[in-house]
Design a protein around this motif. Structure first.
Motif, PDB file in Angstrom:
ATOM      1  N   MET A   1     124.979 -75.008 -22.755  1.00  0.00           N
ATOM      2  CA  MET A   1     125.984 -75.702 -22.711  1.00  0.00           C
ATOM      3  C   MET A   1     125.360 -76.963 -21.647  1.00  0.00           C
ATOM      4  N   TYR A   2     124.667 -76.440 -20.674  1.00  0.00           N
ATOM      5  CA  TYR A   2     124.100 -77.231 -19.631  1.00  0.00           C
ATOM      6  C   TYR A   2     123.285 -78.305 -20.221  1.00  0.00           C
ATOM      7  N   ASP A   3     122.299 -78.047 -21.220  1.00  0.00           N
ATOM      8  CA  ASP A   3     121.461 -78.739 -21.725  1.00  0.00           C
ATOM      9  C   ASP A   3     122.282 -79.697 -22.625  1.00  0.00           C
ATOM     10  N   TYR A   4     123.403 -79.327 -23.578  1.00  0.00           N
ATOM     11  CA  TYR A   4     124.195 -80.234 -24.106  1.00  0.00           C
ATOM     12  C   TYR A   4     124.807 -81.074 -23.125  1.00  0.00           C
ATOM     13  N   PHE A   5     125.255 -80.876 -22.286  1.00  0.00           N
ATOM     14  CA  PHE A   5     126.147 -81.712 -21.266  1.00  0.00           C
ATOM     15  C   PHE A   5     125.230 -82.919 -20.722  1.00  0.00           C
ATOM     16  N   VAL A   6     123.940 -82.443 -20.381  1.00  0.00           N
ATOM     17  CA  VAL A   6     122.871 -83.491 -20.047  1.00  0.00           C
ATOM     18  C   VAL A   6     122.566 -84.324 -21.109  1.00  0.00           C
TER      19      VAL A   6
ATOM     20  N   ARG B   1     117.330 -77.931 -12.143  1.00  0.00           N
ATOM     21  CA  ARG B   1     116.562 -77.275 -13.407  1.00  0.00           C
ATOM     22  C   ARG B   1     117.412 -75.996 -13.318  1.00  0.00           C
ATOM     23  N   PHE B   2     118.075 -75.792 -14.490  1.00  0.00           N
ATOM     24  CA  PHE B   2     118.820 -74.549 -14.788  1.00  0.00           C
ATOM     25  C   PHE B   2     118.076 -73.195 -14.615  1.00  0.00           C
ATOM     26  N   GLY B   3     118.837 -72.422 -13.643  1.00  0.00           N
ATOM     27  CA  GLY B   3     118.219 -71.353 -13.249  1.00  0.00           C
ATOM     28  C   GLY B   3     117.387 -71.193 -12.064  1.00  0.00           C
ATOM     29  N   ALA B   4     116.970 -72.196 -11.789  1.00  0.00           N
ATOM     30  CA  ALA B   4     115.910 -72.306 -10.528  1.00  0.00           C
ATOM     31  C   ALA B   4     116.705 -72.152  -9.301  1.00  0.00           C
ATOM     32  N   ASP B   5     115.884 -71.837  -8.202  1.00  0.00           N
ATOM     33  CA  ASP B   5     116.660 -71.798  -6.872  1.00  0.00           C
ATOM     34  C   ASP B   5     116.170 -73.214  -6.161  1.00  0.00           C
ATOM     35  N   MET B   6     117.383 -73.980  -6.224  1.00  0.00           N
ATOM     36  CA  MET B   6     117.246 -75.493  -5.951  1.00  0.00           C
ATOM     37  C   MET B   6     117.608 -75.833  -4.343  1.00  0.00           C
ATOM     38  N   LYS B   7     117.152 -76.725  -4.049  1.00  0.00           N
ATOM     39  CA  LYS B   7     117.461 -77.246  -2.302  1.00  0.00           C
ATOM     40  C   LYS B   7     118.123 -78.585  -2.841  1.00  0.00           C
ATOM     41  N   VAL B   8     119.440 -78.706  -2.453  1.00  0.00           N
ATOM     42  CA  VAL B   8     120.394 -79.992  -2.946  1.00  0.00           C
ATOM     43  C   VAL B   8     120.611 -80.728  -1.623  1.00  0.00           C
ATOM     44  N   SER B   9     120.011 -81.808  -1.485  1.00  0.00           N
ATOM     45  CA  SER B   9     120.296 -82.628  -0.456  1.00  0.00           C
ATOM     46  C   SER B   9     121.192 -83.919  -0.916  1.00  0.00           C
ATOM     47  N   LEU B  10     122.133 -84.388   0.030  1.00  0.00           N
ATOM     48  CA  LEU B  10     123.014 -85.297  -0.349  1.00  0.00           C
ATOM     49  C   LEU B  10     123.539 -85.893   0.960  1.00  0.00           C
ATOM     50  N   LEU B  11     124.199 -87.040   1.042  1.00  0.00           N
ATOM     51  CA  LEU B  11     125.011 -87.730   2.083  1.00  0.00           C
ATOM     52  C   LEU B  11     126.233 -88.145   1.158  1.00  0.00           C
ATOM     53  N   ASN B  12     127.336 -87.144   1.583  1.00  0.00           N
ATOM     54  CA  ASN B  12     128.457 -87.224   0.966  1.00  0.00           C
ATOM     55  C   ASN B  12     129.127 -88.398   1.557  1.00  0.00           C
ATOM     56  N   ASP B  13     129.929 -89.401   0.604  1.00  0.00           N
ATOM     57  CA  ASP B  13     130.406 -90.621   1.022  1.00  0.00           C
ATOM     58  C   ASP B  13     132.043 -90.439   1.047  1.00  0.00           C
ATOM     59  N   GLY B  14     132.680 -90.540   2.232  1.00  0.00           N
ATOM     60  CA  GLY B  14     133.785 -90.234   2.041  1.00  0.00           C
ATOM     61  C   GLY B  14     134.324 -89.332   3.405  1.00  0.00           C
ATOM     62  N   PRO B  15     134.126 -88.051   3.359  1.00  0.00           N
ATOM     63  CA  PRO B  15     133.775 -87.409   2.287  1.00  0.00           C
ATOM     64  C   PRO B  15     134.866 -87.360   1.255  1.00  0.00           C
ATOM     65  N   VAL B  16     134.391 -87.604  -0.209  1.00  0.00           N
ATOM     66  CA  VAL B  16     135.128 -87.358  -1.389  1.00  0.00           C
ATOM     67  C   VAL B  16     134.650 -86.466  -2.280  1.00  0.00           C
ATOM     68  N   THR B  17     135.574 -85.395  -2.568  1.00  0.00           N
ATOM     69  CA  THR B  17     135.056 -84.093  -3.160  1.00  0.00           C
ATOM     70  C   THR B  17     136.110 -83.711  -4.087  1.00  0.00           C
ATOM     71  N   PHE B  18     135.865 -83.474  -5.451  1.00  0.00           N
ATOM     72  CA  PHE B  18     136.902 -82.992  -6.341  1.00  0.00           C
ATOM     73  C   PHE B  18     136.690 -82.098  -7.289  1.00  0.00           C
ATOM     74  N   ASN B  19     137.543 -80.920  -7.627  1.00  0.00           N
ATOM     75  CA  ASN B  19     137.149 -79.848  -8.601  1.00  0.00           C
ATOM     76  C   ASN B  19     137.764 -80.261  -9.649  1.00  0.00           C
ATOM     77  N   LEU B  20     137.198 -80.509 -10.762  1.00  0.00           N
ATOM     78  CA  LEU B  20     137.362 -80.758 -11.914  1.00  0.00           C
ATOM     79  C   LEU B  20     137.469 -79.404 -13.107  1.00  0.00           C
ATOM     80  N   GLU B  21     138.598 -79.363 -13.634  1.00  0.00           N
ATOM     81  CA  GLU B  21     138.396 -78.008 -14.804  1.00  0.00           C
ATOM     82  C   GLU B  21     139.144 -78.569 -16.071  1.00  0.00           C
ATOM     83  N   VAL B  22     138.623 -78.020 -17.216  1.00  0.00           N
ATOM     84  CA  VAL B  22     138.769 -78.154 -18.364  1.00  0.00           C
ATOM     85  C   VAL B  22     139.109 -77.050 -19.321  1.00  0.00           C
TER      86      VAL B  22
END
Length: 145
Positions: A105-110, A124-145
């Motif tokens: 499903m992740y690959d299809y989404f991409v 990278r799916f399933g990897a140990d990832m280090k995510v860096s970001l500068l949140n603008d606002g901050p603006v964050t939303f949780n979306l569900e379908v």
């Protein structure tokens, strides 16, 4: 299917010391796949992510979506988003997809995202990832379908 979007000035993902994805202004999407998710849910969430009005128009109102701004979209798989945290002190993952279904499903989404938007980056799916970001606002939303 769940997505957590954050409006960012920039974001990047590093795996084993290597930057595997990065964007400038746009959205960072943490994507959680549940066991009953299918291509229809992927398409619905992707449309929502691309059109969700989180960017300011000329009057400073959040009236513009990612498609309107041509900003980047960094897609990061995050299994923990589907956790049930309503009881106790340990998350439950019974609604989460198997690794095989989650990756599919992740690959299809991409793949669909790349068809619909010009600036797509990924973790990278399933990897140990280090995510860096500068949140603008901050603006964050949780979306569900």
């Amino acid at each position: 299917m769940r997505g957590l979007i954050q409006r960012v000035q920039f974001a990047s993902v590093v795996v084993d010391g290597e930057t595997v994805g990065e964007i400038q202004e746009g959205l960072l999407l943490f994507l959680g796949v549940e066991k009953d998710d299918d291509q229809a849910k992927v398409n619905k969430l992707l449309e929502k992510v691309l059109k969700y009005r989180v960017f300011s128009d000329e009057n400073g109102k959040m009236n513009l979506g990612l498609k309107d701004t041509d900003g980047g979209l960094l897609i990061v798989s995050q299994f923990t988003l589907v956790a049930d945290t309503r009881k106790g002190l340990r998350p439950g993952f019974s609604s989460g997809a198997t690794p095989e279904h989650g990756e599919k499903m992740y690959d299809y989404f991409v793949s669909r995202a790349r068809e619909l938007h010009p600036d797509i980056a990924t973790g990278r799916f399933g990897a140990d990832m280090k995510v860096s970001l500068l949140n603008d606002g901050p603006v964050t939303f949780n979306l569900e379908v």
